[in-house]
Design a protein around this motif. Structure first.
Motif, PDB file in Angstrom:
ATOM      1  N   LEU A   1       2.580   1.380  31.185  1.00 34.10           N
ATOM      2  CA  LEU A   1       3.929   1.489  30.614  1.00 34.10           C
ATOM      3  C   LEU A   1       4.488   0.103  30.327  1.00 34.10           C
ATOM      4  CD1 LEU A   1       5.347   4.202  33.060  1.00 34.10           C
ATOM      5  CD2 LEU A   1       4.521   4.563  30.719  1.00 34.10           C
ATOM      6  N   ALA A   2       5.171  -0.011  29.190  1.00 30.09           N
ATOM      7  CA  ALA A   2       5.773  -1.294  28.822  1.00 30.09           C
ATOM      8  C   ALA A   2       7.091  -1.050  28.096  1.00 30.09           C
ATOM      9  CB  ALA A   2       4.829  -2.085  27.920  1.00 30.09           C
ATOM     10  N   ILE A   3       7.904  -2.099  28.058  1.00 31.65           N
ATOM     11  CA  ILE A   3       9.190  -2.062  27.350  1.00 31.65           C
ATOM     12  C   ILE A   3       9.242  -3.214  26.356  1.00 31.65           C
ATOM     13  CG2 ILE A   3      11.634  -2.673  27.702  1.00 31.65           C
ATOM     14  CD1 ILE A   3      11.645  -0.701  30.037  1.00 31.65           C
ATOM     15  N   ALA A   4       9.705  -2.885  25.143  1.00 27.76           N
ATOM     16  CA  ALA A   4       9.932  -3.907  24.108  1.00 27.76           C
ATOM     17  C   ALA A   4      11.342  -3.701  23.584  1.00 27.76           C
ATOM     18  CB  ALA A   4       8.919  -3.750  22.981  1.00 27.76           C
ATOM     19  N   THR A   5      12.248  -4.580  23.942  1.00 31.33           N
ATOM     20  CA  THR A   5      13.649  -4.376  23.576  1.00 31.33           C
ATOM     21  C   THR A   5      14.327  -5.671  23.162  1.00 31.33           C
ATOM     22  OG1 THR A   5      15.811  -3.624  24.384  1.00 31.33           O
ATOM     23  CG2 THR A   5      14.356  -4.602  25.999  1.00 31.33           C
ATOM     24  N   THR A   6      15.401  -5.485  22.419  1.00 32.74           N
ATOM     25  CA  THR A   6      16.211  -6.616  21.974  1.00 32.74           C
ATOM     26  C   THR A   6      17.284  -6.972  22.989  1.00 32.74           C
ATOM     27  OG1 THR A   6      15.822  -6.049  19.679  1.00 32.74           O
ATOM     28  CG2 THR A   6      17.856  -7.176  20.143  1.00 32.74           C
ATOM     29  N   THR A   7      17.597  -6.049  23.865  1.00 32.79           N
ATOM     30  CA  THR A   7      18.749  -6.282  24.735  1.00 32.79           C
ATOM     31  C   THR A   7      18.429  -7.288  25.853  1.00 32.79           C
ATOM     32  OG1 THR A   7      20.634  -5.115  25.729  1.00 32.79           O
ATOM     33  CG2 THR A   7      18.453  -4.508  26.525  1.00 32.79           C
ATOM     34  N   THR A   8      19.455  -7.736  26.526  1.00 38.41           N
ATOM     35  CA  THR A   8      19.375  -8.713  27.614  1.00 38.41           C
ATOM     36  C   THR A   8      18.596  -8.131  28.807  1.00 38.41           C
ATOM     37  OG1 THR A   8      21.503  -9.556  26.875  1.00 38.41           O
ATOM     38  CG2 THR A   8      20.874 -10.073  29.149  1.00 38.41           C
ATOM     39  N   PRO A   9      17.670  -8.895  29.420  1.00 31.93           N
ATOM     40  CA  PRO A   9      16.825  -8.345  30.495  1.00 31.93           C
ATOM     41  C   PRO A   9      17.601  -7.679  31.624  1.00 31.93           C
ATOM     42  CG  PRO A   9      16.083 -10.552  29.895  1.00 31.93           C
ATOM     43  CD  PRO A   9      17.323 -10.293  29.089  1.00 31.93           C
ATOM     44  N   GLU A  10      18.734  -8.264  32.046  1.00 35.70           N
ATOM     45  CA  GLU A  10      19.511  -7.669  33.142  1.00 35.70           C
ATOM     46  C   GLU A  10      19.984  -6.254  32.805  1.00 35.70           C
ATOM     47  OE1 GLU A  10      19.634 -10.674  31.865  1.00 35.70           O
ATOM     48  OE2 GLU A  10      20.841 -12.046  33.081  1.00 35.70           O
ATOM     49  N   ASN A  11      20.215  -6.008  31.503  1.00 36.50           N
ATOM     50  CA  ASN A  11      20.662  -4.674  31.094  1.00 36.50           C
ATOM     51  C   ASN A  11      19.564  -3.639  31.345  1.00 36.50           C
ATOM     52  OD1 ASN A  11      22.872  -6.069  30.163  1.00 36.50           O
ATOM     53  ND2 ASN A  11      22.398  -5.805  27.990  1.00 36.50           N
ATOM     54  N   VAL A  12      18.321  -4.049  31.125  1.00 36.68           N
ATOM     55  CA  VAL A  12      17.195  -3.131  31.343  1.00 36.68           C
ATOM     56  C   VAL A  12      17.052  -2.849  32.836  1.00 36.68           C
ATOM     57  CG1 VAL A  12      14.742  -2.739  30.934  1.00 36.68           C
ATOM     58  CG2 VAL A  12      16.052  -4.184  29.355  1.00 36.68           C
ATOM     59  N   SER A  13      17.092  -3.898  33.649  1.00 37.73           N
ATOM     60  CA  SER A  13      16.952  -3.729  35.103  1.00 37.73           C
ATOM     61  C   SER A  13      18.031  -2.792  35.632  1.00 37.73           C
ATOM     62  CB  SER A  13      17.089  -5.067  35.825  1.00 37.73           C
ATOM     63  OG  SER A  13      16.258  -6.006  35.236  1.00 37.73           O
ATOM     64  N   ALA A  14      19.275  -2.989  35.186  1.00 36.20           N
ATOM     65  CA  ALA A  14      20.378  -2.177  35.707  1.00 36.20           C
ATOM     66  C   ALA A  14      20.266  -0.730  35.249  1.00 36.20           C
ATOM     67  CB  ALA A  14      21.714  -2.772  35.264  1.00 36.20           C
ATOM     68  N   LEU A  15      19.840  -0.517  34.024  1.00 35.08           N
ATOM     69  CA  LEU A  15      19.672   0.862  33.526  1.00 35.08           C
ATOM     70  C   LEU A  15      18.612   1.587  34.353  1.00 35.08           C
ATOM     71  CD1 LEU A  15      20.402   2.914  31.170  1.00 35.08           C
ATOM     72  CD2 LEU A  15      18.298   2.130  30.097  1.00 35.08           C
ATOM     73  N   LEU A  16      17.495   0.907  34.597  1.00 40.09           N
ATOM     74  CA  LEU A  16      16.399   1.546  35.341  1.00 40.09           C
ATOM     75  C   LEU A  16      16.784   1.716  36.813  1.00 40.09           C
ATOM     76  CD1 LEU A  16      13.334  -0.298  33.742  1.00 40.09           C
ATOM     77  CD2 LEU A  16      14.249   1.962  33.171  1.00 40.09           C
ATOM     78  N   ALA A  17      17.541   0.766  37.360  1.00 39.48           N
ATOM     79  CA  ALA A  17      17.947   0.859  38.772  1.00 39.48           C
ATOM     80  C   ALA A  17      18.898   2.029  39.006  1.00 39.48           C
ATOM     81  CB  ALA A  17      18.609  -0.444  39.209  1.00 39.48           C
ATOM     82  N   ALA A  18      19.665   2.401  37.983  1.00 40.71           N
ATOM     83  CA  ALA A  18      20.617   3.502  38.130  1.00 40.71           C
ATOM     84  C   ALA A  18      19.962   4.867  37.934  1.00 40.71           C
ATOM     85  CB  ALA A  18      21.758   3.328  37.123  1.00 40.71           C
ATOM     86  N   ALA A  19      18.698   4.893  37.526  1.00 36.58           N
ATOM     87  CA  ALA A  19      18.011   6.164  37.253  1.00 36.58           C
ATOM     88  C   ALA A  19      17.644   6.869  38.565  1.00 36.58           C
ATOM     89  CB  ALA A  19      16.749   5.913  36.431  1.00 36.58           C
ATOM     90  N   PRO A  20      17.551   8.198  38.534  1.00 35.51           N
ATOM     91  CA  PRO A  20      17.239   8.945  39.767  1.00 35.51           C
ATOM     92  C   PRO A  20      15.758   8.926  40.111  1.00 35.51           C
ATOM     93  CG  PRO A  20      17.595  10.464  37.947  1.00 35.51           C
ATOM     94  CD  PRO A  20      17.846   9.089  37.403  1.00 35.51           C
ATOM     95  N   GLU A  21      15.182   7.748  40.116  1.00 39.10           N
ATOM     96  CA  GLU A  21      13.778   7.559  40.492  1.00 39.10           C
ATOM     97  C   GLU A  21      13.665   6.158  41.099  1.00 39.10           C
ATOM     98  OE1 GLU A  21      10.796   9.646  40.036  1.00 39.10           O
ATOM     99  OE2 GLU A  21      10.222   8.108  41.466  1.00 39.10           O
ATOM    100  N   PRO A  22      13.501   6.075  42.420  1.00 39.73           N
ATOM    101  CA  PRO A  22      13.457   4.762  43.057  1.00 39.73           C
ATOM    102  C   PRO A  22      12.316   3.922  42.478  1.00 39.73           C
ATOM    103  CG  PRO A  22      13.404   6.543  44.692  1.00 39.73           C
ATOM    104  CD  PRO A  22      13.265   7.181  43.354  1.00 39.73           C
ATOM    105  N   GLU A  23      12.547   2.629  42.316  1.00 38.14           N
ATOM    106  CA  GLU A  23      11.509   1.691  41.858  1.00 38.14           C
ATOM    107  C   GLU A  23      11.037   1.976  40.428  1.00 38.14           C
ATOM    108  OE1 GLU A  23      11.159  -0.755  43.857  1.00 38.14           O
ATOM    109  OE2 GLU A  23      12.244   0.267  45.460  1.00 38.14           O
ATOM    110  N   LEU A  24      11.876   2.617  39.620  1.00 42.34           N
ATOM    111  CA  LEU A  24      11.423   2.929  38.254  1.00 42.34           C
ATOM    112  C   LEU A  24      11.022   1.666  37.483  1.00 42.34           C
ATOM    113  CD1 LEU A  24      10.968   5.070  36.071  1.00 42.34           C
ATOM    114  CD2 LEU A  24      13.375   4.872  35.446  1.00 42.34           C
ATOM    115  N   ALA A  25      11.763   0.586  37.675  1.00 42.12           N
ATOM    116  CA  ALA A  25      11.452  -0.651  36.937  1.00 42.12           C
ATOM    117  C   ALA A  25      10.028  -1.122  37.215  1.00 42.12           C
ATOM    118  CB  ALA A  25      12.458  -1.744  37.295  1.00 42.12           C
TER     119      ALA A  25
END
Ligand code: XBP
Ligand code: MG
Length: 262
Positions: free
Chosen positions: A120-144
């Protein structure tokens, strides 16, 4: 040389979550008013501004296109940099409080892909912290940590529709484009992936992108879908009888693109 499907590359904004209208846009507006600026991005105006990827690039474009008379006391780059830091802080707070959920089917597909041993990989334009925070808020521990590569923001010189971010992901995965499928929501994302040689493309349209041109995508759907919900809709391409996007469908799309059996 062709291989089977080995990796999924996901976009973030609009694809993992519908973040733009009620996430990024109000965060930009709050940053503008906190700085005493009379800039305001309506839902309609923001739809036009999304043609430019990257928050800092978008603000610069806004000034040039919509506020040509704007006088900046100091350096415009410094003003934009400061506004963007503030906007990011506001947006992160929104994510931390669980304000932006993952789209239907995202977690289901990620779980299925991970269980099957796909990378699995991510390719995005947004700021890295935004990705970490989105994944951290998901209902799956350690999703990032499920993502072997998270390529985001200013890490490359040119943002989508340039191919740079996808080229970086392929280099870090050490995979050819033909081993991957890309999941995107925007025309800029599709153009970027195609320019990087990625031909297996699935588009899940988001609230701002449903009318865009996705020429070159193998399949365009309204959502990934959940088993207990109504079936998904194909806006272009063939669902091959599937009611949602699962790994079997992704393998079929990948095989159709590269001309060998799933
Ligand atoms: C997303 C973007 C980002 C966000 C804002 O595009 O263009 O700029 O709108 O994030 P894509 P930042 O989904 O194609 O990657 O303000 O952190 O740039
Ligand atoms: Mg997107």
């Amino acid at each position: 040389m062709t291989t089977g499907l080995l990796a999924l590359i996901f976009d973030v904004d609009g694809t993992l979550a519908d973040t733009e209208r009620d996430g990024h846009r109000p965060a930009f507006n709050s940053a503008f008013s906190a700085a005493g600026l009379d800039w305001h991005w309506s839902e309609e105006c923001y739809g036009e501004l999304l043609a430019v990827t990257g928050g800092k690039e978008r603000m610069r474009h806004y000034v040039q296109r919509y506020r040509p008379d704007f006088h900046c006391d100091g350096d415009l780059d410094a003003l934009i940099g400061g506004l963007h830091r503030r906007k990011t802080a506001i947006y992160l707070e929104r994510l931390r409080t669980g304000g932006i959920p993952l789209r239907p089917g995202v977690l289901r597909l990620l779980r299925e892909a991970r269980a099957a041993g796909l990378r699995l990989a991510i390719a995005t334009t947004t700021t890295p912290e935004n990705v970490s925070a989105l994944l951290a808020a998901a209902p799956e521990p350690e999703l990032a940590a499920w993502f072997e590569v998270i390529a985001a923001g200013d890490i490359v010189p040119h943002k989508k529709p340039a191919p740079d971010i996808f080229n970086l992901v392929l280099a870090q995965l050490q995979l050819p484009a033909s081993a991957c499928i890309v999941i995107e929501d925007s025309d800029n994302g599709v153009c970027a992936a195609l320019a990087a040689g990625l031909r297996a493309l699935l588009v899940t349209v988001s609230s701002y992108t449903h009318d865009q041109d996705f020429a070159g995508a193998a399949l365009v759907v309204d959502q990934l879908g959940e088993p207990d919900a109504a079936g998904i809709t194909a806006l272009a391409g063939d669902l091959h009888g599937h009611r949602l996007v699962d790994l079997a469908l992704l393998r079929q799309l990948h095989a159709d693109c590269y001309g060998f059996g799933p």
